[in-house]
Write an enzyme that holds these catalytic residues in place. Sequence first.
Site, PDB file in Angstrom:
ATOM      1  N   HIS A 122     -24.491  41.151  -3.979  1.00  0.00           N
ATOM      2  CA  HIS A 122     -24.258  42.616  -3.682  1.00  0.00           C
ATOM      3  C   HIS A 122     -25.378  43.035  -2.654  1.00  0.00           C
ATOM      4  O   HIS A 122     -26.501  43.035  -2.834  1.00  0.00           O
ATOM      5  CB  HIS A 122     -23.140  43.987  -4.551  1.00  0.00           C
ATOM      6  CG  HIS A 122     -22.644  44.751  -3.972  1.00  0.00           C
ATOM      7  ND1 HIS A 122     -23.607  45.790  -3.020  1.00  0.00           N
ATOM      8  CD2 HIS A 122     -21.648  44.910  -4.182  1.00  0.00           C
ATOM      9  CE1 HIS A 122     -22.799  46.611  -3.394  1.00  0.00           C
ATOM     10  NE2 HIS A 122     -21.173  46.082  -4.012  1.00  0.00           N
ATOM     11  N   ASP A 199     -28.686  43.335 -12.331  1.00  0.00           N
ATOM     12  CA  ASP A 199     -27.502  44.137 -11.798  1.00  0.00           C
ATOM     13  C   ASP A 199     -26.146  43.228 -12.602  1.00  0.00           C
ATOM     14  O   ASP A 199     -25.628  42.612 -12.659  1.00  0.00           O
ATOM     15  CB  ASP A 199     -26.994  43.467  -9.947  1.00  0.00           C
ATOM     16  CG  ASP A 199     -25.645  44.174  -9.382  1.00  0.00           C
ATOM     17  OD1 ASP A 199     -25.481  44.998 -10.383  1.00  0.00           O
ATOM     18  OD2 ASP A 199     -25.947  43.687  -8.529  1.00  0.00           O
ATOM     19  N   GLN A 202     -21.350  44.385 -12.478  1.00  0.00           N
ATOM     20  CA  GLN A 202     -19.399  43.887 -13.013  1.00  0.00           C
ATOM     21  C   GLN A 202     -19.541  43.624 -14.109  1.00  0.00           C
ATOM     22  O   GLN A 202     -18.558  43.232 -14.973  1.00  0.00           O
ATOM     23  CB  GLN A 202     -19.387  42.961 -11.756  1.00  0.00           C
ATOM     24  CG  GLN A 202     -19.573  43.247 -10.928  1.00  0.00           C
ATOM     25  CD  GLN A 202     -17.878  43.709 -10.403  1.00  0.00           C
ATOM     26  OE1 GLN A 202     -17.121  44.102 -11.270  1.00  0.00           O
ATOM     27  NE2 GLN A 202     -18.256  45.079  -9.531  1.00  0.00           N
ATOM     28  N   LYS A 225     -17.909  51.803 -13.247  1.00  0.00           N
ATOM     29  CA  LYS A 225     -16.744  50.725 -13.719  1.00  0.00           C
ATOM     30  C   LYS A 225     -16.661  50.010 -14.816  1.00  0.00           C
ATOM     31  O   LYS A 225     -16.337  49.505 -15.229  1.00  0.00           O
ATOM     32  CB  LYS A 225     -17.508  49.728 -12.689  1.00  0.00           C
ATOM     33  CG  LYS A 225     -17.611  49.355 -11.012  1.00  0.00           C
ATOM     34  CD  LYS A 225     -18.599  48.372 -10.485  1.00  0.00           C
ATOM     35  CE  LYS A 225     -19.404  48.775  -9.165  1.00  0.00           C
ATOM     36  NZ  LYS A 225     -18.515  48.120  -8.013  1.00  0.00           N
ATOM     37  N   CYS A 363     -19.399  44.313   0.593  1.00  0.00           N
ATOM     38  CA  CYS A 363     -20.300  44.853   0.338  1.00  0.00           C
ATOM     39  C   CYS A 363     -21.030  43.289   0.042  1.00  0.00           C
ATOM     40  O   CYS A 363     -22.230  42.880  -0.754  1.00  0.00           O
ATOM     41  CB  CYS A 363     -20.958  45.477  -0.774  1.00  0.00           C
ATOM     42  SG  CYS A 363     -20.245  46.867  -0.350  1.00  0.00           S
TER      43      CYS A 363
END
Length: 405
Positions: A122, A199, A202, A225, A363
């Site tokens: 991303h 990261d 998600q 999220k 993104c």
Amino acid sequence: MIDLERIRADFPGLAQEVHGKPLVFLDNAASAQKPRAVIDAVAHHYAHDYANVHRGVHQLAERATDAYEGAREKVRAFLNAPARHEIVFVRGTTEAINLVAASWGRHSLRAGDEVVITEMEHHANIVPWQLMAEQIGFQIKVAPILDDGSLDMEALAALLSERTRLVAVTHMSNVLGTVNPIREIVDMAHAHGALCLVDGAQSVSHLPVDVQDLGCDFYAFSGHKLFGPTGIGVLWAREELLEAMPPYQGGGEMIREVSFERSTWAELPYKFEAGTPHIVGAIGLGAAIDYVNGIGLAAIEAYEAELLAYATEVLNSVPGVRIIGTAPHKGSVLSFVMDCAHPHDIGTLLDAEGVAVRAGHHCAMPLMERLGLPATARASFAFYNTREEADALVAALHKVREIFA
Ligand code: PMP
């Protein structure tokens, strides 16, 4: 086991119609709906316990501080981090990675060093490194993906060397759904003396995360999220790294002593939390973690795997649909294109049918370039989504075909 009826009743946002059709919310990779428990925790705190945190001498300040620090402990347990003071509250994944780039990166990286990222990152895990590379002159190397959307592990291995200082990689791709083998990547990075940043934007809402099991050095995620509020997120890092890193922002809360000549820093994690934090956001995130734990991430992962398999099958039955991202290990994200319609037109027509998806580059412009696509449509599922909703998506796509094909 997932009790869908009970779970869906916990999310007031799901029970509505749009354009006269029942809402089918399949935009969870962008941001998730909120359970009543989170909405109530936020409202309760503002109504009863609200004050600024730390240093307060009165009752409300004490209650607010206890709730805020209690939320930090919930995050620690959620990630199985060794210590509560390793949990830094930030605005979201984006700020967490910017913090690492600006503090650890500026402090530790030199010209000639290399930071390795991947083709599926991303923008939040690309641009902070570019900003810092411009100032310092280190190199950014990009590990490619295979055609199915898996990370090319051989190519990654070939990129690593004694120049590598950091491997910064997404746990789960927001476009392809690919879940990366983090433990293996961490071991490869460490074997070269490099650190590994993950990261987790998600992943945290789809699979159990244990930073000690993963062995990584930095882990970043966003509250919104994970069914929590916007504007709150988390950076976890090892204590010795946080200790060695200079402050990211200066101001109140993050100091021990200030004079006009020089200042000294507060202990962890406050050194990295300048200014009044998003107190109620953190408390809402704590409530979201409690809620998710009540269902259990192992149960969520198992349910979503089944739902993804079903949704993949029915989506593949629509003529002219091509799914983008078919890695063997993937989370519940379905990016796709159609031969007859542009992703933005698909998104608009699905909206008219009550089906909320996202269309665009998500993104991840460099990934789109690698895929040779300007955009995809993306249906992303949470544990509150159902097979019937996957069917509704497919029925709406048949209408798209009728109109465009
Ligand atoms: N990384 C990934 C993989 C993401 O999907 C996102 C959100 N789309 C981010 C980082 C950025 O998260 P945020 O906007 O909450 O900072």
